[in-house]
Design a protein around this motif. Structure first.
Motif, PDB file in Angstrom:
ATOM      1  N   ASN A 108       0.847  -1.188   0.000  1.00 40.97           N
ATOM      2  CA  ASN A 108       0.000   0.000   0.000  1.00 40.97           C
ATOM      3  C   ASN A 108       0.883   1.239   0.000  1.00 40.97           C
ATOM      4  OD1 ASN A 108      -3.179  -0.444   0.516  1.00 40.97           O
ATOM      5  ND2 ASN A 108      -2.031  -2.140   1.399  1.00 40.97           N
ATOM      6  N   ILE A 109       0.530   2.209  -0.837  1.00 34.39           N
ATOM      7  CA  ILE A 109       1.338   3.406  -1.047  1.00 34.39           C
ATOM      8  C   ILE A 109       0.605   4.617  -0.482  1.00 34.39           C
ATOM      9  CG2 ILE A 109       2.579   4.795  -2.742  1.00 34.39           C
ATOM     10  CD1 ILE A 109       3.464   1.924  -2.791  1.00 34.39           C
ATOM     11  N   PRO A 110       1.239   5.411   0.373  1.00 31.76           N
ATOM     12  CA  PRO A 110       0.567   6.609   0.892  1.00 31.76           C
ATOM     13  C   PRO A 110       0.409   7.665  -0.206  1.00 31.76           C
ATOM     14  CG  PRO A 110       2.851   6.578   1.605  1.00 31.76           C
ATOM     15  CD  PRO A 110       2.606   5.264   0.916  1.00 31.76           C
ATOM     16  N   PRO A 111      -0.571   8.547  -0.066  1.00 25.95           N
ATOM     17  CA  PRO A 111      -0.845   9.550  -1.106  1.00 25.95           C
ATOM     18  C   PRO A 111       0.087  10.754  -1.006  1.00 25.95           C
ATOM     19  CG  PRO A 111      -2.460   9.744   0.647  1.00 25.95           C
ATOM     20  CD  PRO A 111      -1.594   8.570   1.000  1.00 25.95           C
ATOM     21  N   CYS A 112       1.325  10.579  -1.451  1.00 26.51           N
ATOM     22  CA  CYS A 112       2.286  11.680  -1.436  1.00 26.51           C
ATOM     23  C   CYS A 112       3.411  11.358  -2.408  1.00 26.51           C
ATOM     24  CB  CYS A 112       2.848  11.912  -0.028  1.00 26.51           C
ATOM     25  SG  CYS A 112       3.756  10.499   0.652  1.00 26.51           S
ATOM     26  N   ASP A 113       4.227  12.355  -2.708  1.00 23.62           N
ATOM     27  CA  ASP A 113       5.394  12.128  -3.544  1.00 23.62           C
ATOM     28  C   ASP A 113       6.434  11.314  -2.768  1.00 23.62           C
ATOM     29  OD1 ASP A 113       4.320  13.623  -5.644  1.00 23.62           O
ATOM     30  OD2 ASP A 113       5.067  15.498  -4.782  1.00 23.62           O
ATOM     31  N   ARG A 114       7.335  10.669  -3.516  1.00 25.37           N
ATOM     32  CA  ARG A 114       8.291   9.779  -2.859  1.00 25.37           C
ATOM     33  C   ARG A 114       9.198  10.521  -1.879  1.00 25.37           C
ATOM     34  NH1 ARG A 114      10.983   4.563  -5.808  1.00 25.37           N
ATOM     35  NH2 ARG A 114      11.701   3.524  -3.914  1.00 25.37           N
ATOM     36  N   GLU A 115       9.517  11.784  -2.191  1.00 27.17           N
ATOM     37  CA  GLU A 115      10.393  12.551  -1.304  1.00 27.17           C
ATOM     38  C   GLU A 115       9.751  12.765   0.069  1.00 27.17           C
ATOM     39  OE1 GLU A 115       9.477  13.517  -4.358  1.00 27.17           O
ATOM     40  OE2 GLU A 115      11.327  12.886  -5.381  1.00 27.17           O
ATOM     41  N   ALA A 116       8.424  12.767   0.113  1.00 28.75           N
ATOM     42  CA  ALA A 116       7.716  13.008   1.374  1.00 28.75           C
ATOM     43  C   ALA A 116       7.388  11.721   2.123  1.00 28.75           C
ATOM     44  CB  ALA A 116       6.429  13.794   1.103  1.00 28.75           C
ATOM     45  N   MET A 117       7.676  10.576   1.534  1.00 25.65           N
ATOM     46  CA  MET A 117       7.345   9.294   2.161  1.00 25.65           C
ATOM     47  C   MET A 117       8.365   8.904   3.221  1.00 25.65           C
ATOM     48  SD  MET A 117       6.224   6.690  -0.864  1.00 25.65           S
ATOM     49  CE  MET A 117       4.876   7.073  -1.979  1.00 25.65           C
TER      50      MET A 117
ATOM     51  N   ASN B 107     -10.987   3.989  11.735  1.00 30.71           N
ATOM     52  CA  ASN B 107      -9.535   3.842  11.764  1.00 30.71           C
ATOM     53  C   ASN B 107      -9.070   3.387  13.144  1.00 30.71           C
ATOM     54  OD1 ASN B 107      -8.533   4.448   9.165  1.00 30.71           O
ATOM     55  ND2 ASN B 107      -9.038   6.605   9.472  1.00 30.71           N
ATOM     56  N   ASP B 108      -8.393   2.278  13.172  1.00 34.12           N
ATOM     57  CA  ASP B 108      -7.846   1.712  14.400  1.00 34.12           C
ATOM     58  C   ASP B 108      -6.358   1.492  14.166  1.00 34.12           C
ATOM     59  OD1 ASP B 108      -7.080   0.261  16.596  1.00 34.12           O
ATOM     60  OD2 ASP B 108      -8.806  -1.075  16.581  1.00 34.12           O
ATOM     61  N   LEU B 109      -5.532   2.352  14.761  1.00 36.62           N
ATOM     62  CA  LEU B 109      -4.096   2.302  14.509  1.00 36.62           C
ATOM     63  C   LEU B 109      -3.386   1.243  15.339  1.00 36.62           C
ATOM     64  CD1 LEU B 109      -3.266   6.120  14.358  1.00 36.62           C
ATOM     65  CD2 LEU B 109      -4.090   4.621  12.541  1.00 36.62           C
ATOM     66  N   GLU B 110      -4.065   0.669  16.308  1.00 39.35           N
ATOM     67  CA  GLU B 110      -3.421  -0.254  17.226  1.00 39.35           C
ATOM     68  C   GLU B 110      -3.653  -1.721  16.871  1.00 39.35           C
ATOM     69  OE1 GLU B 110      -1.335   0.842  19.430  1.00 39.35           O
ATOM     70  OE2 GLU B 110      -1.803   2.910  18.902  1.00 39.35           O
TER      71      GLU B 110
ATOM     72  N   SER C  88       1.062  -2.044  12.337  1.00 42.40           N
ATOM     73  CA  SER C  88      -0.049  -2.466  11.479  1.00 42.40           C
ATOM     74  C   SER C  88       0.042  -1.707  10.163  1.00 42.40           C
ATOM     75  CB  SER C  88      -1.388  -2.189  12.159  1.00 42.40           C
ATOM     76  OG  SER C  88      -1.686  -0.804  12.132  1.00 42.40           O
ATOM     77  N   ASP C  89      -0.557  -2.264   9.125  1.00 42.51           N
ATOM     78  CA  ASP C  89      -0.534  -1.586   7.825  1.00 42.51           C
ATOM     79  C   ASP C  89      -1.249  -0.236   7.895  1.00 42.51           C
ATOM     80  OD1 ASP C  89      -3.042  -2.756   8.107  1.00 42.51           O
ATOM     81  OD2 ASP C  89      -2.917  -3.966   6.283  1.00 42.51           O
ATOM     82  N   VAL C  90      -2.350  -0.145   8.672  1.00 40.16           N
ATOM     83  CA  VAL C  90      -3.071   1.123   8.814  1.00 40.16           C
ATOM     84  C   VAL C  90      -2.194   2.171   9.488  1.00 40.16           C
ATOM     85  CG1 VAL C  90      -5.005   2.263   9.981  1.00 40.16           C
ATOM     86  CG2 VAL C  90      -5.369   0.102   8.781  1.00 40.16           C
ATOM     87  N   ALA C  91      -1.486   1.783  10.558  1.00 40.79           N
ATOM     88  CA  ALA C  91      -0.616   2.724  11.254  1.00 40.79           C
ATOM     89  C   ALA C  91       0.522   3.199  10.348  1.00 40.79           C
ATOM     90  CB  ALA C  91      -0.051   2.079  12.519  1.00 40.79           C
ATOM     91  N   GLN C  92       1.051   2.298   9.538  1.00 41.73           N
ATOM     92  CA  GLN C  92       2.148   2.653   8.633  1.00 41.73           C
ATOM     93  C   GLN C  92       1.692   3.683   7.598  1.00 41.73           C
ATOM     94  OE1 GLN C  92       5.230   2.060   8.861  1.00 41.73           O
ATOM     95  NE2 GLN C  92       6.201   1.960   6.853  1.00 41.73           N
ATOM     96  N   ILE C  93       0.530   3.485   7.021  1.00 38.22           N
ATOM     97  CA  ILE C  93       0.002   4.452   6.054  1.00 38.22           C
ATOM     98  C   ILE C  93      -0.317   5.774   6.748  1.00 38.22           C
ATOM     99  CG2 ILE C  93      -1.981   4.962   4.559  1.00 38.22           C
ATOM    100  CD1 ILE C  93       0.094   3.115   3.285  1.00 38.22           C
ATOM    101  N   HIS C  94      -0.842   5.691   7.962  1.00 36.16           N
ATOM    102  CA  HIS C  94      -1.143   6.907   8.729  1.00 36.16           C
ATOM    103  C   HIS C  94       0.124   7.726   8.960  1.00 36.16           C
ATOM    104  CE1 HIS C  94      -3.645   9.365  11.387  1.00 36.16           C
ATOM    105  NE2 HIS C  94      -2.663   9.343  12.268  1.00 36.16           N
ATOM    106  N   ALA C  95       1.278   7.059   9.040  1.00 33.11           N
ATOM    107  CA  ALA C  95       2.564   7.734   9.208  1.00 33.11           C
ATOM    108  C   ALA C  95       3.157   8.179   7.874  1.00 33.11           C
ATOM    109  CB  ALA C  95       3.537   6.804   9.929  1.00 33.11           C
ATOM    110  N   ASN C  96       2.371   8.124   6.813  1.00 38.64           N
ATOM    111  CA  ASN C  96       2.797   8.553   5.475  1.00 38.64           C
ATOM    112  C   ASN C  96       3.956   7.719   4.942  1.00 38.64           C
ATOM    113  OD1 ASN C  96       1.340  10.481   4.023  1.00 38.64           O
ATOM    114  ND2 ASN C  96       3.136  11.804   3.818  1.00 38.64           N
ATOM    115  N   SER C  97       3.886   6.420   5.217  1.00 34.27           N
ATOM    116  CA  SER C  97       4.944   5.507   4.799  1.00 34.27           C
ATOM    117  C   SER C  97       4.327   4.299   4.104  1.00 34.27           C
ATOM    118  CB  SER C  97       5.759   5.032   6.007  1.00 34.27           C
ATOM    119  OG  SER C  97       6.337   6.124   6.685  1.00 34.27           O
TER     120      SER C  97
END
Length: 269
Positions: A170-179, A216-219, A230-239
């Motif tokens: 899963n890819i966060p919605p940002c440019d690669r420099e911001a990931m 959304n449950d980050l835990e 978790s995958d949700v927490a990772q995306i929430h961190a823009n990663s």
């Protein structure tokens, strides 16, 4: 790396920008690409197969960059993969890519996802398979995700990719420099506040639209190393999130954790 034979599918359909960008990225790295995907959107069809009607496939090379052999199929994503592997593609692929999905496939969403189902078909046929999704329905900049997906797949193949293991990216919605950095993740427990919109057609008959909002449950997360997010927490961190998934759904807990069933005065063991 020597050129790979790559088979690509999705559930958003042949006209989706995500799959065309992914195919173009693979061709740009010198790989041989075949696309077999639905002729229209088939999102959230899971691993469904078409059994009561024929499946049709038509060439669609003109929708992709030069060098891509493409077919648009009337069936589900799983249909597309089966038709590709047993009829349309003459040599077994080295790699299956599914996506880029226009929206996330996080946590227990993978059970409903046509994108993941297409990749799972490759996994079941012992072909290294990667599902890739953009973790935002509104984000339409797929180049970063496409380049990362092909890079991850190449590096996994060059090292060790265990048999019958699907990778879900899963890819966060940002440019690669911001990931942030890519990490291995566990599947979260994805929950929704389910809602149905009740409506009436012009003939007075009731019908329903499935709606609802994700909670959304980050835990919460399932099995896996405790130091993996978790995958949700990772995306929430823009990663970007990379989750290993197996088709084997067998429960791995202790026998003592199962219900004690007694039938005909005998305990089920």
């Amino acid at each position: 790396m020597a050129p790979l034979r790559i088979l690509i599918s999705n559930d958003d359909g042949v006209f989706a920008e995500g799959i065309r960008t992914l195919a173009a990225a693979a061709v740009a790295r010198g790989h041989h690409v075949t696309v077999v995907c639905p002729d229209q959107e088939r999102s959230a069809t899971g691993h469904g197969l078409t059994l009561q009607s024929p499946i049709r496939a038509e060439r669609a090379d003109e929708l992709f960059v030069p060098g891509v052999t493409a077919w648009a199929c009337s069936g589900t994503p799983a249909d597309c993969m089966k038709l590709a592997l047993f009829e349309l593609v003459k040599e077994k692929p080295d790699l299956v890519l599914s996506g880029i999905n226009h929206g996330p496939n996080l946590g227990t969403d993978v059970f409903c996802s046509g994108t993941v189902a297409a990749a799972m078909e490759g996994t079941l046929e012992d072909i290294p398979s990667l599902a890739v999704s953009s973790a935002c329905f509104q984000w339409r900049q797929f180049q970063t995700g496409a380049q990362l997906a092909v890079e991850v797949a190449e590096k996994a193949l060059a090292d060790q990719w265990p048999g019958h293991l699907l990778l879900n990216l899963n890819i966060p919605p940002c440019d690669r420099e911001a990931m942030g950095p890519l990490r291995w993740t566990r599947l979260s427990i994805r929950r929704y506040d389910e809602q149905f919109s009740r409506r009436e057609d012009p003939r007075g008959r009731t019908y329903y639209w499935l709606a609802g909002e994700v909670v959304n449950d980050l835990e919460s997360a399932g099995e896996g190393p405790r130091d993996w997010p978790s995958d949700v927490a990772q995306i929430h961190a823009n990663s970007p999130s990379l989750t290993p998934i197996q088709p084997d759904l067998f429960w791995r807990g202790a026998l003592s954790g199962l219900p004690k069933l007694r039938l005909n005065d005998q305990l089920v063991r």
